[in-house]
Motif scaffolding. Structure first.
Motif, short mmCIF file in Angstrom:
data_model
loop_
_atom_site.label_atom_id
_atom_site.label_comp_id
_atom_site.label_asym_id
_atom_site.label_seq_id
_atom_site.Cartn_x
_atom_site.Cartn_y
_atom_site.Cartn_z
N ARG A 1 -3.27 0.52 -3.90
CA ARG A 1 -2.79 -1.00 -3.07
C ARG A 1 -2.40 -1.79 -4.45
O ARG A 1 -3.11 -1.93 -5.45
CB ARG A 1 -3.88 -1.31 -2.37
CG ARG A 1 -4.39 -0.29 -1.39
CD ARG A 1 -5.65 -0.91 -0.64
NE ARG A 1 -6.26 0.40 0.13
CZ ARG A 1 -7.43 0.15 0.85
NH1 ARG A 1 -7.69 -1.22 1.32
NH2 ARG A 1 -7.82 1.32 1.34
N ILE B 1 0.66 -1.33 -0.05
CA ILE B 1 -0.04 -0.18 0.07
C ILE B 1 0.91 1.40 -0.09
O ILE B 1 2.00 1.18 0.55
CB ILE B 1 -1.08 0.12 1.12
CG1 ILE B 1 -1.85 1.29 1.16
CG2 ILE B 1 -0.35 -0.08 2.59
CD1 ILE B 1 -3.19 1.15 2.25
N SER C 1 -4.77 -2.37 4.56
CA SER C 1 -4.90 -0.89 4.95
C SER C 1 -3.95 -0.25 5.86
O SER C 1 -2.97 -0.96 6.44
CB SER C 1 -6.41 -0.98 5.75
OG SER C 1 -6.42 -1.60 6.83
N ARG C 2 -3.94 1.03 6.12
CA ARG C 2 -3.04 1.71 6.71
C ARG C 2 -3.54 2.81 7.46
O ARG C 2 -4.77 3.30 7.10
CB ARG C 2 -2.14 2.40 5.60
CG ARG C 2 -0.63 2.89 6.17
CD ARG C 2 0.07 3.34 4.99
NE ARG C 2 1.47 3.89 5.31
CZ ARG C 2 2.13 4.31 4.26
NH1 ARG C 2 2.10 4.26 3.13
NH2 ARG C 2 3.42 4.80 4.69
N THR D 1 -7.07 -7.93 2.53
CA THR D 1 -7.20 -6.46 2.39
C THR D 1 -6.10 -5.96 3.17
O THR D 1 -5.88 -6.13 4.63
CB THR D 1 -8.55 -5.97 2.92
OG1 THR D 1 -9.60 -6.67 2.11
CG2 THR D 1 -8.79 -4.62 2.75
#
Length: 122
Positions: free
Chosen positions: A56, A51, A69-70, A67
């Motif tokens: 992504r 990401i 995420s950040r 998945t």
């Protein structure tokens, strides 16, 4: 220098879910790419997901199930893993690319965590 600490690994049955977390400290930046790799016994380390500010990307083997995420405020990257399969069993590593690269090669990343074990039973 960037230090990465992963957590969230464990043992889960096939079809189950886990969420991995990786906290970055030190010389961090929102422009860095953060990624997840994994390494199973006897196999090479392989890219799982990455990401960065522009998007992504995922390995084909995990698309639709994982998945990434950040949370920039927390300097944390997550990997939500659903519909886990026995072949997902591996040590999962968090990594940072200071250069903001998004390629799947390990050479694109500059810092690595110690890894967290994920075991999926059939």
């Amino acid at each position: 220098q960037v230090t990465l600490v992963e957590s969230g690994g464990g043992l889960v049955q096939a079809g189950g879910s886990l969420r991995l977390s990786c906290v970055a400290s030190g010389r961090t930046s929102g422009t860095y790419t953060m990624g997840w790799f994994r390494q199973a016994p006897g196999k090479e380390r392989e890219f799982v997901a990455g990401i960065r500010l522009t998007g992504r990307n995922y390995a084909d083997s995990v698309k639709g199930r994982f998945t990434i995420s950040r949370d920039l405020a927390k300097n944390t990257v997550y990997l939500q893993m659903n519909s886990l399969k026995p072949e997902d069993t591996a040590v999962y590593y968090c990594a940072v690319s200071e250069r903001g690269l998004s390629g799947p090669q390990t050479e694109s990343y500059d810092y690595w965590g110690q890894g967290t074990q994920v075991t999926v039973s059939s």
